[in-house]
Design a protein around this motif. Structure first.
Motif, mmCIF file in Angstrom:
data_model
loop_
_atom_site.group_PDB
_atom_site.id
_atom_site.type_symbol
_atom_site.label_atom_id
_atom_site.label_comp_id
_atom_site.label_asym_id
_atom_site.label_seq_id
_atom_site.Cartn_x
_atom_site.Cartn_y
_atom_site.Cartn_z
ATOM 1 N N GLU A 195 -3.105 -49.659 -9.883
ATOM 2 C CA GLU A 195 -3.026 -49.884 -8.444
ATOM 3 C C GLU A 195 -2.615 -51.308 -8.096
ATOM 4 O OE1 GLU A 195 -7.185 -50.635 -9.898
ATOM 5 O OE2 GLU A 195 -5.704 -49.020 -10.092
ATOM 6 N N VAL A 196 -2.739 -52.268 -9.065
ATOM 7 C CA VAL A 196 -2.325 -53.649 -8.794
ATOM 8 C C VAL A 196 -0.825 -53.837 -8.989
ATOM 9 C CG1 VAL A 196 -4.594 -54.511 -9.488
ATOM 10 C CG2 VAL A 196 -2.751 -54.410 -11.169
ATOM 11 N N VAL A 197 -0.128 -52.814 -9.473
ATOM 12 C CA VAL A 197 1.310 -52.889 -9.742
ATOM 13 C C VAL A 197 2.050 -52.257 -8.573
ATOM 14 C CG1 VAL A 197 3.176 -52.305 -11.344
ATOM 15 C CG2 VAL A 197 0.879 -52.756 -12.205
ATOM 16 N N SER A 198 3.095 -52.922 -8.089
ATOM 17 C CA SER A 198 3.898 -52.395 -6.997
ATOM 18 C C SER A 198 4.827 -51.294 -7.505
ATOM 19 C CB SER A 198 4.719 -53.516 -6.354
ATOM 20 O OG SER A 198 3.886 -54.526 -5.823
ATOM 21 N N ARG A 199 5.272 -50.448 -6.554
ATOM 22 C CA ARG A 199 6.188 -49.376 -6.942
ATOM 23 C C ARG A 199 7.521 -49.950 -7.434
ATOM 24 N NH1 ARG A 199 4.202 -44.506 -5.298
ATOM 25 N NH2 ARG A 199 2.493 -44.580 -3.789
ATOM 26 N N ILE A 200 7.990 -50.990 -6.805
ATOM 27 C CA ILE A 200 9.166 -51.737 -7.299
ATOM 28 C C ILE A 200 8.661 -53.131 -7.622
ATOM 29 C CG2 ILE A 200 11.502 -52.516 -6.762
ATOM 30 C CD1 ILE A 200 11.685 -50.308 -4.693
ATOM 31 N N HIS A 201 8.355 -53.392 -8.888
ATOM 32 C CA HIS A 201 7.609 -54.605 -9.245
ATOM 33 C C HIS A 201 8.497 -55.674 -9.904
ATOM 34 C CE1 HIS A 201 3.517 -56.402 -9.954
ATOM 35 N NE2 HIS A 201 4.283 -57.169 -10.728
ATOM 36 N N ALA A 202 9.131 -55.349 -11.040
ATOM 37 C CA ALA A 202 9.899 -56.352 -11.797
ATOM 38 C C ALA A 202 11.070 -55.679 -12.492
ATOM 39 C CB ALA A 202 9.016 -57.084 -12.805
ATOM 40 N N ASP A 203 12.061 -56.498 -12.865
ATOM 41 C CA ASP A 203 13.234 -56.028 -13.606
ATOM 42 C C ASP A 203 13.366 -56.838 -14.890
ATOM 43 O OD1 ASP A 203 13.853 -54.178 -11.682
ATOM 44 O OD2 ASP A 203 15.430 -55.379 -10.745
ATOM 45 N N ILE A 204 13.804 -56.156 -15.945
ATOM 46 C CA ILE A 204 14.168 -56.825 -17.202
ATOM 47 C C ILE A 204 15.669 -56.636 -17.374
ATOM 48 C CG2 ILE A 204 13.940 -56.806 -19.710
ATOM 49 C CD1 ILE A 204 11.057 -56.037 -19.415
ATOM 50 N N ARG A 205 16.403 -57.740 -17.500
ATOM 51 C CA ARG A 205 17.860 -57.701 -17.620
ATOM 52 C C ARG A 205 18.272 -58.089 -19.037
ATOM 53 N NH1 ARG A 205 20.592 -57.473 -12.760
ATOM 54 N NH2 ARG A 205 19.238 -57.589 -10.913
ATOM 55 N N LEU A 206 19.262 -57.383 -19.562
ATOM 56 C CA LEU A 206 19.816 -57.660 -20.888
ATOM 57 C C LEU A 206 21.159 -58.346 -20.717
ATOM 58 C CD1 LEU A 206 19.879 -57.389 -23.977
ATOM 59 C CD2 LEU A 206 20.866 -55.107 -23.680
ATOM 60 N N GLU A 207 21.271 -59.579 -21.242
ATOM 61 C CA GLU A 207 22.517 -60.344 -21.217
ATOM 62 C C GLU A 207 22.815 -60.810 -22.638
ATOM 63 O OE1 GLU A 207 22.382 -63.456 -18.384
ATOM 64 O OE2 GLU A 207 21.880 -62.155 -16.676
ATOM 65 N N GLY A 208 23.831 -60.178 -23.247
ATOM 66 C CA GLY A 208 24.128 -60.480 -24.647
ATOM 67 C C GLY A 208 23.014 -59.965 -25.528
ATOM 68 N N ASP A 209 22.360 -60.879 -26.261
ATOM 69 C CA ASP A 209 21.225 -60.531 -27.107
ATOM 70 C C ASP A 209 19.908 -61.013 -26.510
ATOM 71 O OD1 ASP A 209 22.964 -59.412 -28.940
ATOM 72 O OD2 ASP A 209 23.185 -61.280 -30.080
ATOM 73 N N SER A 210 19.908 -61.454 -25.266
ATOM 74 C CA SER A 210 18.716 -62.028 -24.651
ATOM 75 C C SER A 210 18.217 -61.125 -23.535
ATOM 76 C CB SER A 210 19.012 -63.430 -24.092
ATOM 77 O OG SER A 210 19.475 -64.290 -25.113
ATOM 78 N N TYR A 211 16.887 -61.125 -23.370
ATOM 79 C CA TYR A 211 16.240 -60.365 -22.313
ATOM 80 C C TYR A 211 15.607 -61.344 -21.319
ATOM 81 C CZ TYR A 211 16.664 -56.155 -25.210
ATOM 82 O OH TYR A 211 17.146 -55.109 -25.954
ATOM 83 N N TYR A 212 15.799 -61.059 -20.022
ATOM 84 C CA TYR A 212 15.251 -61.885 -18.956
ATOM 85 C C TYR A 212 14.429 -60.997 -18.024
ATOM 86 C CZ TYR A 212 18.743 -65.328 -20.444
ATOM 87 O OH TYR A 212 19.492 -66.205 -21.166
ATOM 88 N N ILE A 213 13.286 -61.509 -17.538
ATOM 89 C CA ILE A 213 12.444 -60.787 -16.605
ATOM 90 C C ILE A 213 12.377 -61.558 -15.299
ATOM 91 C CG2 ILE A 213 10.308 -61.874 -17.441
ATOM 92 C CD1 ILE A 213 8.881 -59.236 -16.833
ATOM 93 N N GLU A 214 12.357 -60.812 -14.183
ATOM 94 C CA GLU A 214 12.257 -61.433 -12.874
ATOM 95 C C GLU A 214 11.440 -60.532 -11.954
ATOM 96 O OE1 GLU A 214 15.995 -61.875 -10.961
ATOM 97 O OE2 GLU A 214 16.729 -59.892 -11.556
ATOM 98 N N ASP A 215 10.705 -61.151 -11.055
ATOM 99 C CA ASP A 215 9.935 -60.421 -10.059
ATOM 100 C C ASP A 215 10.862 -60.074 -8.896
ATOM 101 O OD1 ASP A 215 6.758 -60.060 -9.203
ATOM 102 O OD2 ASP A 215 8.089 -60.332 -7.493
#
Length: 258
Positions: A195-215
């Motif tokens: 219940e503490v997590v939003s329905r649209i909470h965060a994204d993980i993006r793949l760029e090359g061989d690296s992963y990035y997370i953003e709210d």
């Protein structure tokens, strides 16, 4: 003082990596006018307003090179005349054709020719050439396709010790709960305290061989290694990073690569 563009943490001058989130910091240099520390890609000094771009262009333009001087023109103009006056030695007189028969008159038997018998040549199995450099053997890969293996990213849910593998082939992976706008690629509705997590909470993006997370605008925030991740900023994930969805450290994942 250098402010981290990822977590806004103030770092001492000269630092190359953020003390809080380990994000690489932008390079800095001294203002040629007042000596203040400014970023290397800045256009104007934040202390005195000096135009850093103009200073760079002036210094580059003040050193012209590869421009021929007027004194070189006569030397260049005289070059064709000096080349035409070079004497070319006469080519030697070709040998008369009468000498060819004398060369062909040599007996053929005087030139030894070794030919392996067909039976012996057929019985020899092909041997792969040894790949050596001096006395050191060199390993030659036979199948390079089997050596190219893609890394698999996973999220380990700490509270339940459950692993969620990131979908392959997606450049953007949505984390949240079911909704009618952006369906989540990683659904956390089945985990405790979701219940503490939003329905649209965060994204993980793949760029090359690296992963990035953003709210992406969650109600209770996203935390990286117990530090809040500001909306609009992103964090490069490294193996072992702790991702907290919402407050209270109730829905927590560890980022893993295998």
């Amino acid at each position: 003082m250098i402010v981290c563009p990822n977590c806004n943490h103030p770092n001492p001058d000269g630092a190359v990596q953020c003390e809080a989130c380990y994000t690489p910091l932008p390079a800095t240099s001294a203002c040629p006018n007042c000596g203040a520390i400014v970023q290397a890609d800045a256009s104007f000094c934040g202390q005195c307003g000096f135009n850093l771009r103009a200073a760079g262009v002036t210094s580059a333009a003040a050193e012209p090179d590869n421009i021929p001087s007027p004194d070189m023109a006569p030397a260049i103009a005289q070059t064709p005349a000096s080349v035409s006056e070079l004497s070319v030695p006469d080519s030697p007189t070709p040998q008369p054709l009468t000498f060819v028969p004398s060369i062909l008159a040599e007996p053929i038997e005087s030139v030894p020719i070794s030919v392996a018998p067909p039976a012996v040549a057929a019985s020899i199995e092909p041997v792969e050439p040894a790949a050596t450099a001096g006395n050191l053997p060199i390993a030659v890969p036979r199948e390079t396709s089997t050596q190219l293996q893609k890394q698999t990213a996973k999220l380990l849910h700490i509270q339940t010790n459950t692993t969620a593998e990131l979908p392959q082939g997606l450049m953007v992976i949505h984390i949240g709960k079911p909704n009618d706008r952006i369906p989540p690629d990683i659904d956390v509705s089945g985990f405790p305290h979701s219940e503490v997590v939003s329905r649209i909470h965060a994204d993980i993006r793949l760029e090359g061989d690296s992963y990035y997370i953003e709210d992406v605008g969650s109600s209770n925030g996203t935390y990286i290694n117990n530090l809040p991740l500001a909306m609009g900023n992103r964090h490069r994930l490294r193996p072992g990073d702790r991702i907290g969805l919402g407050k209270g450290d109730k829905v927590t994942f560890l980022f893993q690569l295998s």
